[in-house]
Structure formats: structure tokens, C-alpha cells
Design a protein around this motif. Structure first.
Motif, PDB file in Angstrom:
ATOM      1  N   ARG A 111      65.642  35.377  42.321  1.00 32.86           N
ATOM      2  CA  ARG A 111      66.517  36.641  41.463  1.00 32.86           C
ATOM      3  C   ARG A 111      65.359  37.017  40.321  1.00 32.86           C
ATOM      4  NH1 ARG A 111      70.339  33.500  39.995  1.00 32.86           N
ATOM      5  NH2 ARG A 111      72.069  34.498  41.284  1.00 32.86           N
ATOM      6  N   ALA A 112      65.048  35.919  40.060  1.00 33.95           N
ATOM      7  CA  ALA A 112      63.703  36.541  38.642  1.00 33.95           C
ATOM      8  C   ALA A 112      62.992  37.035  38.701  1.00 33.95           C
ATOM      9  CB  ALA A 112      63.306  34.798  38.442  1.00 33.95           C
ATOM     10  N   LEU A 113      62.031  37.075  40.657  1.00 38.42           N
ATOM     11  CA  LEU A 113      61.137  37.976  41.087  1.00 38.42           C
ATOM     12  C   LEU A 113      61.445  39.132  41.223  1.00 38.42           C
ATOM     13  CD1 LEU A 113      59.237  35.267  43.228  1.00 38.42           C
ATOM     14  CD2 LEU A 113      58.383  36.307  41.459  1.00 38.42           C
ATOM     15  N   ASN A 114      63.095  39.336  41.325  1.00 33.65           N
ATOM     16  CA  ASN A 114      63.803  40.711  41.358  1.00 33.65           C
ATOM     17  C   ASN A 114      63.248  41.498  39.956  1.00 33.65           C
ATOM     18  OD1 ASN A 114      63.526  40.319  44.313  1.00 33.65           O
ATOM     19  ND2 ASN A 114      65.800  38.979  44.310  1.00 33.65           N
ATOM     20  N   ALA A 115      63.625  40.806  39.381  1.00 34.62           N
ATOM     21  CA  ALA A 115      64.143  41.072  38.000  1.00 34.62           C
ATOM     22  C   ALA A 115      62.442  41.303  37.045  1.00 34.62           C
ATOM     23  CB  ALA A 115      64.968  40.302  36.848  1.00 34.62           C
ATOM     24  N   TYR A 116      61.516  40.564  37.479  1.00 36.14           N
ATOM     25  CA  TYR A 116      60.266  40.863  37.320  1.00 36.14           C
ATOM     26  C   TYR A 116      59.606  42.291  37.825  1.00 36.14           C
ATOM     27  CZ  TYR A 116      55.595  39.556  35.678  1.00 36.14           C
ATOM     28  OH  TYR A 116      54.955  39.237  34.897  1.00 36.14           O
ATOM     29  N   LEU A 117      58.904  43.100  36.748  1.00 34.39           N
ATOM     30  CA  LEU A 117      57.648  43.703  37.555  1.00 34.39           C
ATOM     31  C   LEU A 117      56.441  43.601  37.289  1.00 34.39           C
ATOM     32  CD1 LEU A 117      59.655  47.765  35.278  1.00 34.39           C
ATOM     33  CD2 LEU A 117      59.500  46.586  37.973  1.00 34.39           C
ATOM     34  N   PRO A 118      56.072  43.555  38.338  1.00 36.97           N
ATOM     35  CA  PRO A 118      54.131  42.262  38.543  1.00 36.97           C
ATOM     36  C   PRO A 118      53.163  43.737  38.115  1.00 36.97           C
ATOM     37  CG  PRO A 118      55.239  42.132  40.178  1.00 36.97           C
ATOM     38  CD  PRO A 118      56.135  43.351  39.838  1.00 36.97           C
ATOM     39  N   TYR A 119      53.853  44.674  38.732  1.00 39.35           N
ATOM     40  CA  TYR A 119      52.563  45.625  38.510  1.00 39.35           C
ATOM     41  C   TYR A 119      51.310  46.103  37.520  1.00 39.35           C
ATOM     42  CZ  TYR A 119      56.659  47.315  41.707  1.00 39.35           C
ATOM     43  OH  TYR A 119      57.362  47.088  42.433  1.00 39.35           O
ATOM     44  N   HIS A 120      51.639  45.607  36.629  1.00 38.50           N
ATOM     45  CA  HIS A 120      50.631  45.606  35.462  1.00 38.50           C
ATOM     46  C   HIS A 120      49.447  44.035  35.490  1.00 38.50           C
ATOM     47  CE1 HIS A 120      53.451  42.201  34.076  1.00 38.50           C
ATOM     48  NE2 HIS A 120      52.612  41.764  33.359  1.00 38.50           N
ATOM     49  N   LEU A 121      49.457  43.503  36.398  1.00 35.02           N
ATOM     50  CA  LEU A 121      48.983  42.389  37.251  1.00 35.02           C
ATOM     51  C   LEU A 121      47.981  42.752  38.192  1.00 35.02           C
ATOM     52  CD1 LEU A 121      51.036  39.096  36.804  1.00 35.02           C
ATOM     53  CD2 LEU A 121      50.052  39.762  35.165  1.00 35.02           C
ATOM     54  N   PHE A 122      48.401  43.765  38.911  1.00 34.93           N
ATOM     55  CA  PHE A 122      47.865  44.175  39.535  1.00 34.93           C
ATOM     56  C   PHE A 122      45.959  44.051  39.827  1.00 34.93           C
ATOM     57  CE2 PHE A 122      51.207  45.486  43.169  1.00 34.93           C
ATOM     58  CZ  PHE A 122      51.577  44.104  43.020  1.00 34.93           C
ATOM     59  N   GLN A 128      58.104  35.722  30.688  1.00 38.23           N
ATOM     60  CA  GLN A 128      57.812  36.721  29.993  1.00 38.23           C
ATOM     61  C   GLN A 128      57.173  36.298  29.031  1.00 38.23           C
ATOM     62  OE1 GLN A 128      60.003  39.385  30.657  1.00 38.23           O
ATOM     63  NE2 GLN A 128      60.692  38.668  32.748  1.00 38.23           N
ATOM     64  N   ASP A 129      56.722  35.465  29.264  1.00 34.29           N
ATOM     65  CA  ASP A 129      55.338  34.806  28.421  1.00 34.29           C
ATOM     66  C   ASP A 129      54.427  36.026  27.460  1.00 34.29           C
ATOM     67  OD1 ASP A 129      53.627  31.710  26.845  1.00 34.29           O
ATOM     68  OD2 ASP A 129      52.310  33.681  27.103  1.00 34.29           O
ATOM     69  N   GLU A 130      53.935  35.763  26.194  1.00 33.58           N
ATOM     70  CA  GLU A 130      54.101  36.733  25.820  1.00 33.58           C
ATOM     71  C   GLU A 130      52.002  37.158  26.348  1.00 33.58           C
ATOM     72  OE1 GLU A 130      51.707  34.193  21.680  1.00 33.58           O
ATOM     73  OE2 GLU A 130      53.356  35.550  22.006  1.00 33.58           O
ATOM     74  N   SER A 131      51.474  36.071  26.849  1.00 35.81           N
ATOM     75  CA  SER A 131      50.235  36.008  27.274  1.00 35.81           C
ATOM     76  C   SER A 131      50.466  36.371  29.265  1.00 35.81           C
ATOM     77  CB  SER A 131      49.910  34.575  27.785  1.00 35.81           C
ATOM     78  OG  SER A 131      48.736  34.850  28.251  1.00 35.81           O
ATOM     79  N   GLU A 132      49.331  36.988  29.026  1.00 35.68           N
ATOM     80  CA  GLU A 132      49.195  37.818  31.124  1.00 35.68           C
ATOM     81  C   GLU A 132      49.314  37.249  31.816  1.00 35.68           C
ATOM     82  OE1 GLU A 132      46.333  41.306  32.883  1.00 35.68           O
ATOM     83  OE2 GLU A 132      48.397  42.508  31.682  1.00 35.68           O
ATOM     84  N   GLN A 133      47.937  35.572  31.003  1.00 40.77           N
ATOM     85  CA  GLN A 133      47.318  35.319  32.356  1.00 40.77           C
ATOM     86  C   GLN A 133      48.113  33.754  31.874  1.00 40.77           C
ATOM     87  OE1 GLN A 133      44.904  34.578  33.943  1.00 40.77           O
ATOM     88  NE2 GLN A 133      44.519  37.099  33.140  1.00 40.77           N
ATOM     89  N   VAL A 134      49.767  33.661  31.653  1.00 39.68           N
ATOM     90  CA  VAL A 134      50.939  32.796  31.619  1.00 39.68           C
ATOM     91  C   VAL A 134      51.563  33.511  32.682  1.00 39.68           C
ATOM     92  CG1 VAL A 134      52.794  31.445  30.695  1.00 39.68           C
ATOM     93  CG2 VAL A 134      50.037  31.271  29.904  1.00 39.68           C
ATOM     94  N   GLN A 135      51.607  34.299  32.269  1.00 41.50           N
ATOM     95  CA  GLN A 135      52.502  35.791  33.186  1.00 41.50           C
ATOM     96  C   GLN A 135      52.764  35.551  34.883  1.00 41.50           C
ATOM     97  OE1 GLN A 135      54.454  39.262  32.132  1.00 41.50           O
ATOM     98  NE2 GLN A 135      53.712  38.654  30.162  1.00 41.50           N
ATOM     99  N   ARG A 136      50.686  35.456  35.094  1.00 40.88           N
ATOM    100  CA  ARG A 136      50.343  35.842  36.337  1.00 40.88           C
ATOM    101  C   ARG A 136      50.983  33.972  36.958  1.00 40.88           C
ATOM    102  NH1 ARG A 136      46.267  38.684  38.307  1.00 40.88           N
ATOM    103  NH2 ARG A 136      45.713  39.671  36.065  1.00 40.88           N
ATOM    104  N   ILE A 137      50.166  33.272  36.077  1.00 40.27           N
ATOM    105  CA  ILE A 137      50.180  31.678  37.034  1.00 40.27           C
ATOM    106  C   ILE A 137      51.896  31.622  37.331  1.00 40.27           C
ATOM    107  CG2 ILE A 137      50.133  29.492  36.581  1.00 40.27           C
ATOM    108  CD1 ILE A 137      47.433  31.057  37.465  1.00 40.27           C
ATOM    109  N   ALA A 138      52.892  32.233  36.645  1.00 40.38           N
ATOM    110  CA  ALA A 138      54.232  32.066  37.055  1.00 40.38           C
ATOM    111  C   ALA A 138      54.327  32.896  38.712  1.00 40.38           C
ATOM    112  CB  ALA A 138      55.441  32.228  35.924  1.00 40.38           C
ATOM    113  N   ARG A 194      49.772  25.910  28.323  1.00 39.23           N
ATOM    114  CA  ARG A 194      50.217  26.204  29.144  1.00 39.23           C
ATOM    115  C   ARG A 194      50.201  26.198  30.728  1.00 39.23           C
ATOM    116  NH1 ARG A 194      50.604  29.833  24.881  1.00 39.23           N
ATOM    117  NH2 ARG A 194      50.921  31.523  25.738  1.00 39.23           N
ATOM    118  N   ILE A 195      49.149  27.072  30.690  1.00 42.80           N
ATOM    119  CA  ILE A 195      48.946  26.924  31.789  1.00 42.80           C
ATOM    120  C   ILE A 195      49.097  26.125  32.720  1.00 42.80           C
ATOM    121  CG2 ILE A 195      46.888  27.965  33.389  1.00 42.80           C
ATOM    122  CD1 ILE A 195      46.911  30.333  31.825  1.00 42.80           C
ATOM    123  N   ALA A 196      48.423  25.048  32.117  1.00 46.05           N
ATOM    124  CA  ALA A 196      48.192  23.512  32.870  1.00 46.05           C
ATOM    125  C   ALA A 196      49.744  23.321  32.874  1.00 46.05           C
ATOM    126  CB  ALA A 196      47.015  22.190  32.464  1.00 46.05           C
ATOM    127  N   ALA A 197      50.516  23.048  31.865  1.00 40.07           N
ATOM    128  CA  ALA A 197      51.846  22.884  32.023  1.00 40.07           C
ATOM    129  C   ALA A 197      52.855  23.720  32.732  1.00 40.07           C
ATOM    130  CB  ALA A 197      52.725  22.958  30.813  1.00 40.07           C
TER     131      ALA A 197
END
Length: 403
Positions: free
Chosen positions: A95-106, A71-81, A48-51
Motif C-alpha cells: 500500500r505504501a509503495l503504491n502511494a509513493y512515486l519513486p521516479y525522482h530516484l531513477f 517521506q524523509d527530507e533526505s533523498e538518500q534516506v528515501q532511497r534506502i526505505a 537514519r540510514i543505519a537505523a
């Protein structure tokens, strides 16, 4: 045993249409955006990451498959997205970034040495700190020293910065109690008027007005450009004013409301357009901050509890617990959905304002966290500490590089 050859499976040198299978080493992936979409259904995280990394080759169609991966179940996939979308300018990506909360990736990206009495500009671009007998103002990204200010001997000082690259506000409590406005290392104004130790200052978001609070129980408003006193809130002059020393001050995002807390056990909300009797909340608070939406107030007490107040009802909606000691800094995210706090037990915590639940904890400072600021529209968090360092927190590339 007779081995059955599976003619439908790819061999080492075959070209394969994107699928849910992991292609053999050396295989060529075909199939365009349809192949990308098919590989994103794989159970294998690496597929999925390669895709995702190939998806941007397909323009708007590629964006259309990257955005759901937030919204992928994998945190690493979310990180790449998230990293792929973060610098995109398309409306759909924003718009997608405004709705997304990235802080669990910090995580801790970098640490810089600073000094004592650290202050961070509201936009997270500069710091001021005391080292030796000199106050230094430094650009965070380039590490360039912009200018220096001499320290007063035997005076206790603390600092504040505006978003204006030039201005530093210094409070000096020594033989006298004075607020100084420095412009590119040159003293422009000395503000006198408080009769006791100045405990708190706040700068209006537009950088025009300075509020100061003192142990003399008064709050003063000053014009930063001219250094002129605008008004004083005093229990001798103002109905509903504080009756004891001022502990903290904060402006609303629109600059029309000033929040103050005091040793008298009250939080006051001052309407600066009318300067009428303030609204009052009964609570001891050593720190206060107002949500950008103007509907929620955060306050914290000496026991480390954080209270979220509904300003329409004047009631506490959530009490946040997770610190053993005092909280020194409160910061709302850009759209006010997340509250960030830093305290004496060295942790930085992220809280969901709507639910009151803790969603992330960052550790790494060796002493109390004293100040916080976002930079680059919330992509990074900057923190200052009594350990004489600042840390930059954000989302790190999986290859170890920084974005």
C-alpha cells in the motif's frame, strides 16, 4: 584550561541506546525497535540510514518505521526505505509503495546495444530490433536471443511486440503494404488490405486485436490469432471517420476504446463495442496515449507540446512544455498519475498528470528516444533510441549494486 568530562556522552567502548547522536566507532547499539525509532529522529542522515537497515529485524514493527521514511527530507534516506520495501509482500508495504512515486530516484542502471527499429514489449521483458539483414527478438534481462526473422530487402519496416513471449508484428512498406504476424520465428499470417503506406499499429492490451492505420485514411481491426479482418473505419463507409492519413493509434487499458489521430487535424475516440460514430477532438497529434483510468488523454504535436485532455469535457486541462522537437513516445504509469515522454531531443521526462508539472528528466541517450515501457510493476523503465541502444532506468543501491 581544565577539560570538563561529560559523563552522559558515550565513550569509545561504551554500549549505547539508540539516540539522536552518532555513536562512536566501535560502539554497540542497543535498544531494539525503540532505539531504531530514536535514531530515526537524528539530524545525521547516515544515522537514519543505519537505523533503517536494522529496522527489518523487528518484523511488523520495523515496517512501521520504514514506511514513514519514504517521506524523509533526505533523498538518500528515501532511497534506502524504498529499496527495503520494494520486494516486501506485506499489505502495508504494498500500500505504501503504491502511494509513493519513486521516479525522482531513477537513474541509468545499464545500457545494452541493440539495433535499428527498436520495439519493446508492453511488459518490458523483450525487445525486437533490426541488425544487418536480421530482425532479432531478445530477452532483456538474460540477453538471450529468442529467435530471428529475415528482413525484406528494400522495404521500410517497423515492429511491435505483444506480452505473449512468442508474437512479433512486422509492418513492411515496400512494393506492397503488408502486416505480418510471426510466431516464434515462423510466419503465421500476412494481412493485406491497406492501399498505401501503413503509418501506425497498436495491439489491444489482451493481445487479441491489432489496429492498423494508413496513409489511405483507413483504420483496420484484425484478429491476431486468426489473421481475419474484423472491420474497417473509412470515410466512405463510416460516419465520422478520418478524411486523411492516420498518424497514430492507441488502445484504452480495458481495450474498449481505440484512439486515433490524423493529418486531418482531428483525434477520434472509437467505441469498439458499438462501433458508432466516434467522439472527436480538434487537434493535430503525432502521438496519443490514454490514461489507465480512461478519463485523460495525452496527445503531442510536432512542436513538442503535450496536451492533457479531460475526456469528460473534451477540454485541454494542461499543456506541457519542455521539448524543442517532436515527442515520439508517451507512456502512463501503472495507476496513471505520471506521464512519461521521450522525444527527438533525447530526454525522457516525467510529468505529474494532476498538476501538469515536470518532476524528473532522464538523459543519456545520444539520439532520439523512440519507445518506452515499464517492467516489474513500474520498478524499472526501459527506453529505446535511434542511437541503437536500450537503457534500463531505476533505483540504484548506494553501494553501486543493482536491485
Amino acid at each position: 584550561m581544565i577539560m570538563v568530562e561529560h559523563f552522559n556522552q558515550p565513550r569509545d567502548n561504551d554500549a549505547v541506546l539508540g539516540s539522536s547522536y552518532c555513536a562512536p566507532l566501535g560502539a554497540v547499539i542497543l535498544g531494539g525497535i525503540a532505539g531504531v525509532k530514536r535514531r530515526l529522529t537524528s539530524d545525521d542522515e547516515t544515522v537514519r540510514i543505519a537505523a533503517l537497515k536494522n529496522a527489518l529485524k523487528y518484523g511488523e514493527s520495523g515496517l512501521g518505521v520504514i514506511i514513514p521514511a519514504l517521506q524523509d527530507e533526505s533523498e538518500q534516506v528515501q532511497r534506502i526505505a524504498y529499496l527495503l520495501l520494494r520486494d516486501r509482500t506485506e499489505r502495508e508495504a504494498k500500500r505504501a509503495l503504491n502511494a509513493y512515486l519513486p521516479y525522482h530516484l531513477f537513474e541509468d542502471i545499464i545500457t545494452h546495444k541493440a539495433g535499428q527499429s527498436i520495439a519493446i514489449s508492453p511488459d518490458g521483458t523483450r525487445i525486437a530490433y533490426l541488425r544487418g539483414k536480421t530482425i532479432r527478438v531478445r530477452h532483456i534481462e538474460t540477453q538471450e536471443i529468442l529467435y530471428k526473422i529475415p528482413k525484406y530487402p528494400k522495404a521500410k519496416e517497423f515492429l511491435a511486440l505483444t506480452n505473449d513471449m512468442k508474437i512479433v508484428v512486422r509492418v513492411s512498406n515496400g512494393a506492397s503494404h503488408v502486416i505480418e504476424i510471426w510466431d516464434q520465428g515462423e510466419l503465421r499470417h500476412s494481412l493485406y488490405g491497406h492501399q498505401d503506406i501503413i503509418r501506425a499499429i497498436a495491439i489491444r492490451p489482451d493481445g487479441q486485436i491489432l489496429a492498423s492505420g494508413s496513409q489511405d485514411s483507413t483504420i483496420k481491426l484484425w484478429h491476431l490469432e486468426t489473421g481475419k479482418l474484423i472491420c474497417t473505419f473509412s470515410n466512405q463507409l463510416t460516419l465520422g471517420a478520418h478524411t486523411d492519413e492516420i498518424w497514430s493509434l492507441a488502445f484504452s487499458a480495458d481495450g474498449n476504446t481505440l484512439v486515433s489521430s490524423s493529418r486531418d487535424g482531428k483525434i477520434k475516440l472509437w467505441d469498439l463495442r458499438t462501433r458508432d460514430r466516434p467522439r472527436t477532438l480538434k487537434s493535430y497529434a503525432n502521438q496519443v496515449a490514454m490514461n489507465p483510468d480512461g478519463l485523460t488523454l495525452a496527445s503531442t504535436n510536432w512542436q513538442g507540446q503535450i496536451q492533457l485532455w479531460n475526456l469528460a469535457t473534451h477540454q485541454v486541462e494542461h499543456t506541457l512544455e519542455g521539448y524543442y522537437y517532436a515527442v515520439n513516445s508517451l507512456l502512463f504509469s501503472r495507476y496513471g498519475r505520471i506521464l512519461i515522454s521521450g522525444g527527438n531531443d533525447r530526454a525522457i521526462k516525467f510529468w505529474d498528470v494532476a498538476t501538469g508539472k515536470q518532476i524528473q528528466t532522464l538523459t543519456g541517450h545520444k539520439e532520439a528516444v523512440t519507445c518506452l515501457a515499464f517492467c516489474q510493476n513500474g520498478q524499472y523503465l526501459v527506453s529505446g533510441s535511434l542511437d541503437k541502444t536500450i537503457k534500463i532506468w531505476g533505483c540504484m543501491n548506494t553501494d553501486g549494486g543493482f536491485c
